[in-house]
Every structure is written in structure tokens, then in C-alpha cells.
Design an enzyme around this catalytic site. Structure first.
Site, PDB file in Angstrom:
ATOM      1  N   TYR A 169      77.840  10.889 -24.150  1.00 35.85           N
ATOM      2  CA  TYR A 169      79.100  11.377 -23.588  1.00 35.85           C
ATOM      3  C   TYR A 169      79.364  12.680 -24.341  1.00 35.85           C
ATOM      4  O   TYR A 169      79.667  12.659 -25.542  1.00 35.85           O
ATOM      5  CB  TYR A 169      80.194  10.337 -23.839  1.00 35.85           C
ATOM      6  CG  TYR A 169      81.565  10.749 -23.361  1.00 35.85           C
ATOM      7  CD1 TYR A 169      82.139  10.152 -22.246  1.00 35.85           C
ATOM      8  CD2 TYR A 169      82.287  11.727 -24.039  1.00 35.85           C
ATOM      9  CE1 TYR A 169      83.403  10.524 -21.813  1.00 35.85           C
ATOM     10  CE2 TYR A 169      83.544  12.112 -23.602  1.00 35.85           C
ATOM     11  CZ  TYR A 169      84.100  11.504 -22.486  1.00 35.85           C
ATOM     12  OH  TYR A 169      85.347  11.872 -22.062  1.00 35.85           O
ATOM     13  N   ILE A 214      68.454  18.651 -23.416  1.00 34.03           N
ATOM     14  CA  ILE A 214      67.325  18.297 -24.291  1.00 34.03           C
ATOM     15  C   ILE A 214      66.283  17.506 -23.511  1.00 34.03           C
ATOM     16  O   ILE A 214      65.084  17.740 -23.644  1.00 34.03           O
ATOM     17  CB  ILE A 214      67.826  17.556 -25.552  1.00 34.03           C
ATOM     18  CG1 ILE A 214      68.614  18.561 -26.416  1.00 34.03           C
ATOM     19  CG2 ILE A 214      66.674  16.936 -26.340  1.00 34.03           C
ATOM     20  CD1 ILE A 214      69.165  18.017 -27.707  1.00 34.03           C
ATOM     21  N   TYR A 226      84.992  12.869 -30.286  1.00 36.34           N
ATOM     22  CA  TYR A 226      83.552  13.020 -30.000  1.00 36.34           C
ATOM     23  C   TYR A 226      82.734  12.914 -31.298  1.00 36.34           C
ATOM     24  O   TYR A 226      81.771  12.157 -31.371  1.00 36.34           O
ATOM     25  CB  TYR A 226      83.309  14.376 -29.318  1.00 36.34           C
ATOM     26  CG  TYR A 226      81.856  14.781 -29.234  1.00 36.34           C
ATOM     27  CD1 TYR A 226      80.976  14.174 -28.332  1.00 36.34           C
ATOM     28  CD2 TYR A 226      81.348  15.782 -30.068  1.00 36.34           C
ATOM     29  CE1 TYR A 226      79.639  14.559 -28.264  1.00 36.34           C
ATOM     30  CE2 TYR A 226      80.020  16.164 -30.000  1.00 36.34           C
ATOM     31  CZ  TYR A 226      79.163  15.552 -29.098  1.00 36.34           C
ATOM     32  OH  TYR A 226      77.854  15.936 -29.046  1.00 36.34           O
TER      33      TYR A 226
HETATM   34  N1  LIG Z   1      75.150  20.628 -26.308  1.00 39.28           N
HETATM   35  C1  LIG Z   1      75.383  20.836 -27.599  1.00 39.28           C
HETATM   36  O1  LIG Z   1      75.792  21.954 -28.029  1.00 39.28           O
HETATM   37  C2  LIG Z   1      75.120  19.763 -28.604  1.00 39.28           C
HETATM   38  C3  LIG Z   1      74.624  18.528 -28.211  1.00 39.28           C
HETATM   39  N2  LIG Z   1      74.396  17.560 -29.142  1.00 39.28           N
HETATM   40  C4  LIG Z   1      73.847  16.266 -28.774  1.00 39.28           C
HETATM   41  O2  LIG Z   1      72.583  16.473 -28.192  1.00 39.28           O
HETATM   42  C5  LIG Z   1      72.322  15.462 -27.219  1.00 39.28           C
HETATM   43  C6  LIG Z   1      71.902  16.102 -25.934  1.00 39.28           C
HETATM   44  O3  LIG Z   1      72.867  17.057 -25.585  1.00 39.28           O
HETATM   45  P1  LIG Z   1      72.740  17.902 -24.261  1.00 39.28           P
HETATM   46  O4  LIG Z   1      71.355  17.772 -23.724  1.00 39.28           O
HETATM   47  O5  LIG Z   1      73.344  19.219 -24.525  1.00 39.28           O
HETATM   48  O6  LIG Z   1      73.760  17.067 -23.372  1.00 39.28           O
HETATM   49  P2  LIG Z   1      74.012  17.108 -21.816  1.00 39.28           P
HETATM   50  O7  LIG Z   1      75.482  16.925 -21.652  1.00 39.28           O
HETATM   51  O8  LIG Z   1      73.317  18.262 -21.217  1.00 39.28           O
HETATM   52  O9  LIG Z   1      73.253  15.789 -21.361  1.00 39.28           O
HETATM   53  C7  LIG Z   1      73.702  14.517 -21.663  1.00 39.28           C
HETATM   54  C8  LIG Z   1      73.091  13.583 -20.657  1.00 39.28           C
HETATM   55  O10 LIG Z   1      73.538  12.262 -20.931  1.00 39.28           O
HETATM   56  C9  LIG Z   1      73.814  11.645 -19.694  1.00 39.28           C
HETATM   57  N3  LIG Z   1      74.743  10.539 -19.872  1.00 39.28           N
HETATM   58  C10 LIG Z   1      76.071  10.585 -20.102  1.00 39.28           C
HETATM   59  N4  LIG Z   1      76.577   9.331 -20.129  1.00 39.28           N
HETATM   60  C11 LIG Z   1      75.538   8.481 -19.928  1.00 39.28           C
HETATM   61  C12 LIG Z   1      75.420   7.072 -19.836  1.00 39.28           C
HETATM   62  N5  LIG Z   1      76.477   6.276 -19.932  1.00 39.28           N
HETATM   63  N6  LIG Z   1      74.198   6.541 -19.624  1.00 39.28           N
HETATM   64  C13 LIG Z   1      73.127   7.332 -19.486  1.00 39.28           C
HETATM   65  N7  LIG Z   1      73.168   8.669 -19.540  1.00 39.28           N
HETATM   66  C14 LIG Z   1      74.371   9.235 -19.757  1.00 39.28           C
HETATM   67  C15 LIG Z   1      74.378  12.741 -18.813  1.00 39.28           C
HETATM   68  O11 LIG Z   1      74.276  12.396 -17.450  1.00 39.28           O
HETATM   69  C16 LIG Z   1      73.470  13.901 -19.200  1.00 39.28           C
HETATM   70  O12 LIG Z   1      72.313  13.899 -18.401  1.00 39.28           O
HETATM   71  C17 LIG Z   1      73.578  14.624 -27.141  1.00 39.28           C
HETATM   72  O13 LIG Z   1      73.373  13.474 -27.936  1.00 39.28           O
HETATM   73  C18 LIG Z   1      74.649  15.486 -27.770  1.00 39.28           C
HETATM   74  O14 LIG Z   1      75.637  14.677 -28.371  1.00 39.28           O
HETATM   75  C19 LIG Z   1      74.600  17.802 -30.455  1.00 39.28           C
HETATM   76  C20 LIG Z   1      75.102  18.998 -30.891  1.00 39.28           C
HETATM   77  C21 LIG Z   1      75.404  20.065 -29.994  1.00 39.28           C
END
Ligand SMILES: NC(=O)C1=CN([C@@H]2O[C@H](COP(=O)(O)OP(=O)(O)OC[C@H]3O[C@@H](n4cnc5c(N)ncnc54)[C@H](O)[C@@H]3O)[C@@H](O)[C@H]2O)C=CC1
Length: 292
Positions: free
Chosen positions: A60, A12, A124
Site C-alpha cells: 500500500y 520495482i 505509511y
Molecule cells: N516509490 C517509492 O518512492 C518508494 C517505494 N518503496 C517501496 O518499494 C516497494 C515497491 O514500490 P513501487 O514499485 O514504487 O510501488 P508501486 O505503488 O508502483 O507498486 C505497488 C504495487 O503493489 C500492488 N498492491 C497494492 N496493494 C496490494 C495488495 N493488497 N495485494 C497485492 N498487491 C498490492 C499495487 O497494485 C502495485 O502494483 C513498496 O514496498 C514500497 O513501499 C520504498 C521507498 C520509496
């Protein structure tokens, strides 16, 4: 207007960053500058960049691993999200926080609305639900956007996995009894910008705070999503494979997946005047982008 998005390398965050330009400046920050586990870093990053809006997309996200790393999942998704929201409130900044369909048990027969009772079945999901509550408690100027089944040209996701598998096998077995809506991260980014514009327009535009569901139009299951990916890919001369439907039981995972991940987006559409395109439309654009 300036937006700061957390989780610099996330799907995102990268999608949002691609929309930076013109009147909208977007900065993406990640570790070590901004670490959800280091609460002082959150306040510092906001003070350095001084955004008009904080977009909380870092999390996470290792759904299966979280089952055995409860503390790590809660530290980032619950405590970290709440601390970011509190830091934003202290600096008078509104926050848009990204959450998930995993807050629901997935046993409802129709789409989940914002009014439906939550009941996460995974660590989660529980950690993200606690994050929603923490964000809301710390900053009245908040919107929580629940998204689902996110894919993009970036990072790890189902669409990229399917294309990779099809490169060296003829058949893939995919779960066909979980329903939801695959949602293209660049479309979620457009939804976030619609929220940002609404906030920037001021209070006469109406209230923008609270809980919203934001996914693409339509619904499908993972096996049908895979077929659509391969259809788009084959049309462009890319890899494709035969999809064999399997039940969830045939693909056990540490964290159970919701059988129903469908989210009703009527409230988002009503409030922000935007409906995301159909899931097939996003699929086509993502495959185009990856095969270009
Ligand atoms: N991927 C999916 O299918 C879905 C994602 N989400 C939510 O959408 C949001 C974005 O998801 P994505 O972009 O797919 O996730 P992603 O896994 O691609 O990115 C998550 C980012 O958070 C960072 N991160 C992890 N721990 C961290 C910390 N302690 N401090 C700072 N940064 C940290 C990671 O390095 C990564 O860059 C998240 O909140 C996730 O829970 C919600 C529903 C579905």
C-alpha cells in the site's frame, strides 16, 4: 533460478520483469491471484509458481491517503508482508522484502545506516516498519532492502510528473529542503538480482540475511532533481521548465516528508559487491527511455 515478485504493475516488479531471461526466470504476480489482504492467496501463488526466491515488492504505497486509512495500510504493509514471509518460510523459500526510508524520522544530519534508530512520522512509515519486523519474525531466510525516491518509466513517480508538468507550463515550484537520493527502479532490480545470485551461490559465499539500504550514488534535493530531469530532457528535445525552489512548508501534505532521506549503502556494497550508479546516471537513462 526462478524469482517471484509481488505487485505485478508496480515500478520495482516491472523493472525486475524486464531483466527476466537466461538463467534467471522472473514471474510477477498481482491481484487477484496474489492479494496481500487474502492470506490464503499468498501460499497458493507460491505453491503454483514454486520460485527459488520471493521478492516482496507489493505494498500500500499511497503515503498521504494512509494517514486516514491506517487499517488498510497496516493490513497490506504489516500483516500482508508478514503473511507472505510466513508462506515463503513454510515452503522453504527465502524472501527479499522491499522497505523504505520513511521508517526514519528524517532529522539526522548525515546518512542513515541500518544501525540507526527508526522512528516513522507517518502511518505509511509505521506500517512499513511493522512489515519489516513481521517479515523478519516469520522467516529467518530474509533480506530487507530499504529503498527511497524511486522513479522509473512505469506508473506514477516524480520524474514522470515533472515531464508532464513541463509540457504545459514554463515554471514549476519544487521543494528544495528535503535531501535524499533519487533511485532508478531498474537499478534496484539489478540490486535484487545481485542478492538472488548471492543466495544461489550457497552458504560459502557468506551471509546475505538482514537489513540493507539500497539507493543510487550521491544525494540531492527534489528541486535539483527536477533541474537534472529538465536538463536531460531539453538535451533530447523534450519538455523542460524553470524550477523555483520552495520550502517544505509551502507544499503542505497530510503525511509529513522526511527532511533527510539519505541512506548509507556501505553494508549492501560490502555484502553483495554492488554499488548502484549515481542518481544523475539513472535520471539520464530514464529520460532517454521515456523520450525514445
Ligand atoms: N516509490 C517509492 O518512492 C518508494 C517505494 N518503496 C517501496 O518499494 C516497494 C515497491 O514500490 P513501487 O514499485 O514504487 O510501488 P508501486 O505503488 O508502483 O507498486 C505497488 C504495487 O503493489 C500492488 N498492491 C497494492 N496493494 C496490494 C495488495 N493488497 N495485494 C497485492 N498487491 C498490492 C499495487 O497494485 C502495485 O502494483 C513498496 O514496498 C514500497 O513501499 C520504498 C521507498 C520509496
Amino acid at each position: 533460478m526462478k524469482l517471484l515478485v509481488t505487485g505485478r504493475e508496480g515500478q520495482i516488479a516491472r523493472s525486475l520483469l524486464a531483466l527476466s531471461g537466461g538463467p534467471v526466470e522472473i514471474v510477477a504476480v498481482g491481484r487477484p491471484e496474489l492479494d496481500l489482504l487474502d492470506h490464503a492467496s499468498l501460499r497458493r501463488a507460491l505453491e503454483v509458481h514454486r520460485p527459488d526466491l520471493v521478492v516482496s515488492a507489493a505494498a500500500y504505497t499511497a503515503v498521504d491517503k494512509a494517514e486516514s486509512e491506517r487499517d488498510a495500510a497496516f493490513a497490506a504493509n504489516a500483516d500482508g508482508a508478514a503473511a507472505l514471509s510466513s508462506a515463503a518460510a513454510a515452503l522453504d523459500m527465502p524472501i527479499v522484502h522491499i522497505s523504505t526510508d520513511y521508517v526514519f524520522p528524517g532529522d539526522k544530519a548525515s546518512s542513515y545506516s541500518e544501525e540507526d534508530a527508526t522512528g516513522p512520522r507517518t502511518v505509511y512509515g509505521a506500517s512499513k516498519l511493522a512489515g519489516e519486523a513481521g517479515v523478519a519474525a516469520q522467516n529467518p531466510a530474509h533480506a530487507v532492502l530499504r529503498v527511497a525516491w524511486v522513479y522509473s518509466p512505469y506508473g506514477q513517480n516524480f520524474l514522470k510528473t515533472m515531464l508532464r508538468l513541463a509540457a504545459d507550463r514554463e515554471e514549476v515550484r519544487v521543494v528544495a529542503d528535503q535531501v535524499g537520493t533519487p533511485t532508478y527502479a531498474p537499478d534496484i532490480a539489478k540490486g535484487i538480482l545481485a542478492v538472488a545470485r548471492h543466495i544461489a551461490a550457497g552458504p560459502e559465499k557468506g551471509d546475505w540475511r538482514g537489513l540493507f539500504h539500497l539507493v543510487a550514488g550521491g544525494e540531492t534535493n527534489w528541486a535539483e532533481f527536477a533541474r537534472e530531469i529538465f536538463r536531460c530532457s531539453a538535451e533530447r528535445g523534450g519538455p523542460s521548465a524553470r524550477v523555483v525552489d520552495i520550502p517544505t512548508d509551502a507544499y503542505p501534505s497530510p503525511a509529513p516528508r522526511p527532511a533527510n532521506s539519505r541512506l548509507d549503502t556501505a553494508r549492501f556494497q560490502r555484502t553483495f559487491g554492488l554499488a548502484l550508479p549515481a542518481w544523475q546516471d539513472g535520471t539520464r537513462r530514464c529520460v532517454d527511455e521515456l523520450l525514445r
